[in-house]
Enzyme design. Sequence first.
Site, mmCIF file in Angstrom:
data_model
loop_
_atom_site.group_PDB
_atom_site.id
_atom_site.type_symbol
_atom_site.label_atom_id
_atom_site.label_comp_id
_atom_site.label_asym_id
_atom_site.label_seq_id
_atom_site.Cartn_x
_atom_site.Cartn_y
_atom_site.Cartn_z
ATOM 1 N N ASP A 98 0.636 -1.236 0.045
ATOM 2 C CA ASP A 98 0.027 -0.023 -0.061
ATOM 3 C C ASP A 98 0.868 1.233 0.025
ATOM 4 O OD1 ASP A 98 1.009 0.011 2.439
ATOM 5 O OD2 ASP A 98 -0.758 -0.684 3.481
ATOM 6 N N GLU A 120 -1.864 -8.468 -1.719
ATOM 7 C CA GLU A 120 -2.220 -8.000 -0.443
ATOM 8 C C GLU A 120 -3.548 -6.984 -0.584
ATOM 9 O OE1 GLU A 120 0.713 -7.412 2.967
ATOM 10 O OE2 GLU A 120 0.372 -5.274 2.334
ATOM 11 N N GLU A 132 -1.676 5.459 3.578
ATOM 12 C CA GLU A 132 -1.577 3.848 2.935
ATOM 13 C C GLU A 132 -3.131 3.361 2.656
ATOM 14 O OE1 GLU A 132 1.792 4.343 5.978
ATOM 15 O OE2 GLU A 132 -0.469 4.767 5.720
ATOM 16 N N HIS A 207 7.236 3.966 12.255
ATOM 17 C CA HIS A 207 7.743 4.440 10.874
ATOM 18 C C HIS A 207 6.431 5.103 10.098
ATOM 19 C CE1 HIS A 207 6.338 0.766 9.343
ATOM 20 N NE2 HIS A 207 6.232 1.070 8.228
ATOM 21 N N ARG A 209 3.479 7.156 8.526
ATOM 22 C CA ARG A 209 3.249 8.249 8.224
ATOM 23 C C ARG A 209 2.217 9.207 9.384
ATOM 24 N NH1 ARG A 209 5.086 11.775 4.353
ATOM 25 N NH2 ARG A 209 5.606 9.973 3.251
ATOM 26 N N HIS A 238 14.469 3.660 11.431
ATOM 27 C CA HIS A 238 14.450 4.021 9.989
ATOM 28 C C HIS A 238 15.320 5.392 9.884
ATOM 29 C CE1 HIS A 238 12.963 5.179 5.923
ATOM 30 N NE2 HIS A 238 12.756 3.832 5.811
#
Length: 453
Positions: A98, A120, A132, A207, A209, A238
């Site tokens: 996504d 998915e 996403e 991680h 957003r 990350h």
Amino acid sequence: MKGRIVVVTGTRPEIIKMAPIIHRFRGIKGLDLHIVHTGQHNDWNMSKVFIEEFELPEPNTYLNINTETQIKQIADIIIGLESIFDEVLPDAVMAVGDTNSVLSAAIAANKTGIPFIHVEAGLRSFDMTMPEEVNRIIADRVSSLNFSPTSRAASNLLAEGYPHEDIHVVGNPVIDSLIRMKDKAEKSSILDYLGVYEKPIITVTVHRRENLSRKERMMGIIEGITSLNLGTVIWPVHPHTLSVLEKYELLDKLREKDNIIMTEPLGYIDFIGLMMRSSVIVTDSGGIQEESTFLGVPCVVVRNNTERPEALETGLSVLAGTDPKRIVYEVTRMSKMGIKPIIKDNPFGDGNASIRIVDITLSYLRKGFSQRCETFQEHGPLYAALMVNEMLSGRKISEVESTYRVRVMSLFGKNGFMDLVKSQRELIQGEVILVSGERSRILKLLESGSHQI
């Protein structure tokens, strides 16, 4: 088997999930595979480690899209993919997940008239503030073939009106990769490398957003993590997360804690090894919810919702949001559960998803993809909910559709819950079907004695 497929990846999770599929495609004689890496995770070394660990070939094309804004990133990937499609002339384009890379691949394929295959498909958090969620909905909508990891994901697609014949429940290939690498992960010496000897181990990843873009959410997560007084917290950070922590001036608070170890991102084998040695995992990742469920490691999700509700239903995963007190409570509670691997009847698959995905994809390449272009003689379609009567009972869905020239959109069992619509599924008296079709065709179906709801 002759054919040509472009596989698009751009992030480490996509490499993990696409790896077993790529290996199986490469074993098909006569099938040309063109692998594209968009560069969405702009640190190539981060992706290269995964490519090496999974023994994958280097991408045929590396777009190196490194832009600051989402809009420019998506636009640049679409433009880059268009030239690749013009050169390669693929029979289909495939992507998993996504991300912006997936969204871009879906749009580029659709606009160039190439069938798009979404792995998915059907995951839904029902939170349209998540980038996403928007990406996956659009990717599903323009896809010619949707591979859903679970029955619930497939039900989401059916509820949104996707044609059932192009929805296939296959499991998630992330489990295929996990099973393949599990033995190597068990031998990982990551704790020795980090010099960690005090248990329990709490692994952290953040991680998404939805968290990184909101300071108050990150402050809540950090306060919760720094308030933990049990064992050792290990956080592979990350690069983008690190920059956000610096921006929000939260790094010093983490570094002040002796029981918190922040590392660079780990390779797949070492990270799975770390998960296997953890008492609890704190994350906002979707894939880690699936992996932790298979491994049986309790997982505290620092989000308000999840597109993996199956993990919650196992009792091994819980939503904690970003309230620090709730995070501390759930981590403390879940850390006492112990490890309970779910191998049999795992909700996310049995390790054979890649086999199903490749086999079904090859069958579509042979027979061709459906065009999804309806022809109406009257007006647009109407929708009707009908109760299955004696005359329809025992008849297959495909027979009802061909006889009455309608489409069965959804099926509800006698218990009231939605069931999967499959062409060979026989209807049972008392069930309810949602159908679409022109008025005259639905009226003909009603004349058969079906009861309109």
